[in-house]
Scaffold this motif. Structure first.
Motif, mmCIF file in Angstrom:
data_model
loop_
_atom_site.group_PDB
_atom_site.id
_atom_site.type_symbol
_atom_site.label_atom_id
_atom_site.label_comp_id
_atom_site.label_asym_id
_atom_site.label_seq_id
_atom_site.Cartn_x
_atom_site.Cartn_y
_atom_site.Cartn_z
ATOM 1 N N SER A 205 1.916 -3.870 1.345
ATOM 2 C CA SER A 205 0.549 -3.471 1.689
ATOM 3 C C SER A 205 0.008 -2.485 0.807
ATOM 4 C CB SER A 205 0.761 -2.869 3.146
ATOM 5 O OG SER A 205 1.567 -1.705 2.826
ATOM 6 N N GLU A 206 -1.298 -2.264 0.809
ATOM 7 C CA GLU A 206 -1.940 -0.952 0.238
ATOM 8 C C GLU A 206 -1.567 -1.045 -1.253
ATOM 9 O OE1 GLU A 206 -1.494 2.699 2.133
ATOM 10 O OE2 GLU A 206 -3.591 3.128 1.561
ATOM 11 N N GLU A 212 4.838 2.010 1.071
ATOM 12 C CA GLU A 212 3.819 1.995 2.108
ATOM 13 C C GLU A 212 4.271 1.308 3.546
ATOM 14 O OE1 GLU A 212 1.023 3.466 1.931
ATOM 15 O OE2 GLU A 212 1.204 4.065 0.006
ATOM 16 N N SER A 282 -2.102 -5.652 4.633
ATOM 17 C CA SER A 282 -2.883 -5.090 3.395
ATOM 18 C C SER A 282 -3.104 -3.588 3.615
ATOM 19 C CB SER A 282 -4.283 -5.937 3.167
ATOM 20 O OG SER A 282 -5.071 -5.726 4.520
ATOM 21 N N ASP A 283 -2.787 -2.952 4.626
ATOM 22 C CA ASP A 283 -3.057 -1.453 4.683
ATOM 23 C C ASP A 283 -2.139 -0.970 5.784
ATOM 24 O OD1 ASP A 283 -4.377 -1.865 7.338
ATOM 25 O OD2 ASP A 283 -5.926 -2.561 6.184
ATOM 26 N N ASP A 285 -2.615 0.416 8.720
ATOM 27 C CA ASP A 285 -2.882 0.179 9.988
ATOM 28 C C ASP A 285 -2.361 -1.243 10.437
ATOM 29 O OD1 ASP A 285 -3.867 2.500 10.793
ATOM 30 O OD2 ASP A 285 -5.901 2.085 10.507
ATOM 31 N N SER A 286 -2.709 -2.292 9.413
ATOM 32 C CA SER A 286 -2.207 -3.836 9.643
ATOM 33 C C SER A 286 -0.608 -3.593 9.686
ATOM 34 C CB SER A 286 -2.638 -4.387 8.395
ATOM 35 O OG SER A 286 -4.052 -4.450 8.343
#
Length: 302
Positions: A205-206, A212, A282-283, A285-286
């Motif tokens: 992610s990110e 991450e 991808s981030d 929160d996801s």
């Protein structure tokens, strides 16, 4: 862009072949960086490097690590060494496959008699040469490349004792054509190795890093531990891990060892992303949302 493995008996002309190939590639107008990786690059003495099996294993490890660091889609790497063991050539082939680049083997096919003679001539001139014991051992253990093997194909053969080694040698010209030819959907004679799921770099992610994903799942785990601590062993109606995220439904106490085990399994499963499967988070929160869904499913079935 490509990995070229130079292969042959000791004193069969491999270094000359590597130098001719590197020079011819530069003269061909290729925009790719050409680099030769060999034993002298690391100031390794040939007799000491092949004196025993641990030393030889260390040499192969040094060269393999340097190849692993160097291969890319923007460079042509030439490995100039004995590369006499087919298992080692397979390891180099795997590095090329993982990088998604072209691969080929250039074999200096010179008979033992000629190699032995050239080794003696080098010794008489005061140049680097193998001592007789090591030379005979290397000749005995040499495993001839076979174009039927994936890791020995395509195979370009040079015959130094017949025609010498020059930039215009047929095998070198054929190798240059293979390495520099433009590939399109109709190309059949040039193969770019494709990484498998096992050799692909795991996507995260990110910032595209394990850090991450690790941080996001750790925050969820900490929230569960804190909520259970405040409940003093009582029931939990739902643990909130952030605004807009689903709550974690826990109907029983969940110990720290079990949480750690679930977290490790989730990270491992997320890392094993296939081309046709669910994309990785991808981030942050996801990642948290996916981990919460995973925990709710696993804890409900426990």
């Amino acid at each position: 862009m490509a990995l070229v493995v130079i292969c042959g008996q000791p004193c069969s002309g491999k270094s000359m072949a590597a130098a001719c190939l590197a020079e011819a590639l530069k003269e061909s107008g290729s925009n790719h960086t050409v680099r030769v990786i060999d034993e002298t690059s690391f100031h390794l003495d040939r007799n000491q490097s092949y004196a025993n099996m641990p030393a030889e294993k260390n040499l192969r490890g040094v060269l393999r690590s340097e190849v692993d660091r160097s291969v890319s889609r923007d460079s042509i790497i030439i490995v100039d060494s004995l590369n006499s063991i087919k298992g080692y050539r397979y390891e180099l082939w795997c590095l090329a496959r993982a990088a998604g680049i072209r691969y080929c083997v250039v074999y200096c096919d010179a008979g033992e008699t000629h190699c032995r003679k050239w080794n003696e001539e080098r010794r008489e001139k005061g140049e680097d040469a193998y001592n007789d014991k090591i030379f005979e051992d290397l000749v005995r253990r040499f495993e001839t490349p076979d174009r039927r093997n994936r890791w020995d194909s395509p195979l370009f053969e040079l015959w130094p004792h017949r025609e010498g080694i020059v930039g215009s040698s047929a095998a070198i010209l054929d190798a240059i054509l293979y390495l520099t030819k433009k590939v399109d959907s109709k190309t059949r004679d040039v193969k770019t190795l494709q990484p498998t799921i096992a050799t692909q770099n795991t996507r995260f992610s990110e910032a595209n890093s394990l850090y991450e994903l690790d941080r996001a799942t750790q925050e969820v785990s900490n929230a569960i531990v804190e909520a259970q601590s405040q409940a003093l062993g009582g029931p939990l109606n739902g643990v909130s891990v952030g605004q807009g995220l689903p709550p974690i439904n826990i109907s029983r106490p969940v110990g720290l060892p079990e949480l750690r085990s679930l977290r490790r399994t989730f990270i491992k499963l997320t890392g094993q992303t296939s081309l046709s499967g669910r994309p990785p988070p991808s981030d942050a929160d996801s990642a948290k949302r996916m981990f919460v869904d995973y925990l709710n499913r696993e804890l409900a079935n426990a």
